[in-house]
Design an enzyme around this catalytic site. Structure first.
Site, short mmCIF file in Angstrom:
data_model
loop_
_atom_site.label_atom_id
_atom_site.label_comp_id
_atom_site.label_asym_id
_atom_site.label_seq_id
_atom_site.Cartn_x
_atom_site.Cartn_y
_atom_site.Cartn_z
N ASP A 326 0.86 -1.19 0.00
CA ASP A 326 0.00 0.00 0.00
C ASP A 326 0.89 1.23 0.00
O ASP A 326 1.85 1.31 0.79
CB ASP A 326 -0.91 0.00 1.23
CG ASP A 326 -1.88 1.16 1.22
OD1 ASP A 326 -2.97 1.00 0.63
OD2 ASP A 326 -1.56 2.22 1.79
N GLU A 369 -4.61 2.24 -4.47
CA GLU A 369 -3.16 2.38 -4.36
C GLU A 369 -2.53 1.13 -3.78
O GLU A 369 -1.40 1.17 -3.27
CB GLU A 369 -2.80 3.60 -3.50
CG GLU A 369 -3.18 3.49 -2.04
CD GLU A 369 -4.59 4.01 -1.72
OE1 GLU A 369 -4.83 4.33 -0.56
OE2 GLU A 369 -5.43 4.09 -2.65
#
Length: 450
Positions: A326, A369
């Site tokens: 992440d 993301e």
């Protein structure tokens, strides 16, 4: 010639009988000139006998004409009716299988007009049969092309069919891929990978037209590609809208005839459309599998691959690792620089991840993301080391946007089967996700293994 009816043999009978009657009338006078006494030849009964004899001769001529000429014409007419019946009631494929030239032709047994008639009929049957064969072949070939969507599958199916229909003993099909020709199918060719570098292949690609190479027996061949010595090689460019999509090579032990050339002429346009459709299909498959922004596998396709790899690992008792990453503080990047810059950051990050992976590893965009890597053969230690390498490469890199230089970090969670005894691929992902959460809770910019 005067016609008395609409039947040729009826008119012929009238003429023959008339000619016999006239002969019967003049025959007594002819006999008189030859010295037979007039008292004998000029009798009514003699005239009657001569006329009857003339009519009999005329009748015999008619019977002979019907037997010799009529029977042959009747045979040709019967054969033509048979062909006409086949054409109206059967498909051309059925005609090819039920009416071969040997069965439907007539024997030429004379060198006169009747013989010419029989020969012309046979030539017509041969031409018709060849036309039906070509039509059947093209239809069969079109069905083959329409049933194959993937390019390599298409090539593997097309090449044997081309060899069969043209009589070639060897061949190859090279398809254009990423501005380079690669062999998609080959038969009886050595070193097929080097074909793309041969001058004659480059020449065909450049000129976009068929080239036939004749190889006389007295000429030595160096660097031969074939497992036999060919007499002729045909190189056919497969062109779609003036673009060369592929090149087909066909090699013949004996010089091919016009039929092979016609077959190539008929099949080549259909093949160009099929290859174009296959290329479009492959492109669509790639578009369906890839994330449009980063070019990595999308989540749907990536998870399907994970299921496949996990099943293979379980069957082979081989390890498999999973890592989830992440991007730290990505919302801040979007809020500060805008979403367009945020998209470029994601593309930048995806390139780093791809460059850090081993051959055979798989990367996907897991979420906004978030990224996931699938690592076949990776133990827990291997998975951690790969994830840590990716984290470090991101930390040491710098994303430049105009005058701005943006420092990036990522958090990661890694796991592996069977070190973690996951019951399914989803359970393995859940474990990696829990490890990622622990990394974020632990301060970010780190990789955690639970």
């Amino acid at each position: 010639m005067i016609r008395f009816s609409r039947r040729i043999f009826t008119d012929l009978a009238i003429y023959m009988m008339g000619f016999g009657f006239i002969i019967g009338v003049i025959f007594p006078f002819f006999m008189t000139l030859l010295g037979v006494p007039a008292s004998y030849t000029m009798q009514l009964w003699f005239f009657i006998v001569c006329i009857i004899a003339g009519l009999i001769v005329g009748a015999m001529n008619i019977l002979l004409a019907r037997s010799v000429v009529g029977s042959r014409l009747h045979l040709i007419a019967t054969k033509m009716k048979q062909i006409g019946g086949y054409i109206s009631s059967k498909t051309h494929e059925e005609i090819v299988t039920t009416c071969s030239p040997q069965e439907c032709m007539v024997q030429k047994d004379s060198d006169d007009e009747l013989g010419e008639c029989a020969e012309s009929y046979n030539q017509l049957i041969n031409a018709l049969y060849a036309s039906f064969q070509q039509e059947t072949m093209v239809k069969s070939f079109s069905q083959l092309l329409s049933s194959r969507l993937e390019l390599d599958d298409l090539a593997e199916s097309v090449l044997p069919s081309m060899l069969e229909h043209t009589g070639a003993e060897a061949g190859a099909l090279l398809v254009e891929e990423n501005d380079e020709l690669r062999p998609a199918a080959s038969f009886r060719i050595d070193g097929v990978e080097t074909l793309k570098d041969r001058e004659f292949i480059k020449r065909v690609a450049q000129e976009k037209k068929r080239i036939t190479i004749e190889l006389p027996e007295n000429i030595a061949i160096e660097g031969a590609l074939l497992t036999f010595r060919p007499a002729s090689i045909i190189l056919e460019p497969i062109v779609y809208h003036d673009v060369v999509l592929a090149i087909m090579l066909l090699a013949f032990i004996r010089k091919p005839g016009e039929e092979a050339q016609r077959t190539i002429d008929l099949i080549s346009p259909n093949l160009s459309v099929a290859i174009r459709n296959s290329l479009s299909y492959d492109q669509l498959q790639r578009l369906a599998a890839n994330d449009s922004l980063t070019g990595l596998f999308n989540r749907r396709f990536g998870m399907a691959r994970l299921q496949e790899e996990f099943g293979r690992a379980v069957r082979n008792s081989a390890p498999i690792g999973v890592c989830i990453f992440d991007l730290d503080h990505f919302k801040l990047v979007n809020d500060t620089y805008g979403h367009q810059v945020g998209d470029k950051v994601l593309v930048f990050l995806s390139k780093i991840i791809r460059s850090a992976l081993r051959e055979g590893d798989i990367a996907m965009r897991y979420g906004g993301e978030e990224f996931m890597t699938i690592l076949p053969g990776a133990s827990m230690t291997d998975a951690y080391q790969i994830a840590e390498r990716i984290r470090r490469m991101v930390e040491e890199s710098e994303f430049q946007y105009g005058p701005q230089r943006i420092r990036l970090t990522i958090s990661g969670g890694a796991t592996s089967w069977p070190d973690f005894d996951a019951s399914s691929a989803d359970a393995l992902v859940k474990r990696a996700d829990e490890s990622l959460y622990a990394a974020k809770e632990g301060g970010r910019n780190r990789v955690t293994v639970l």
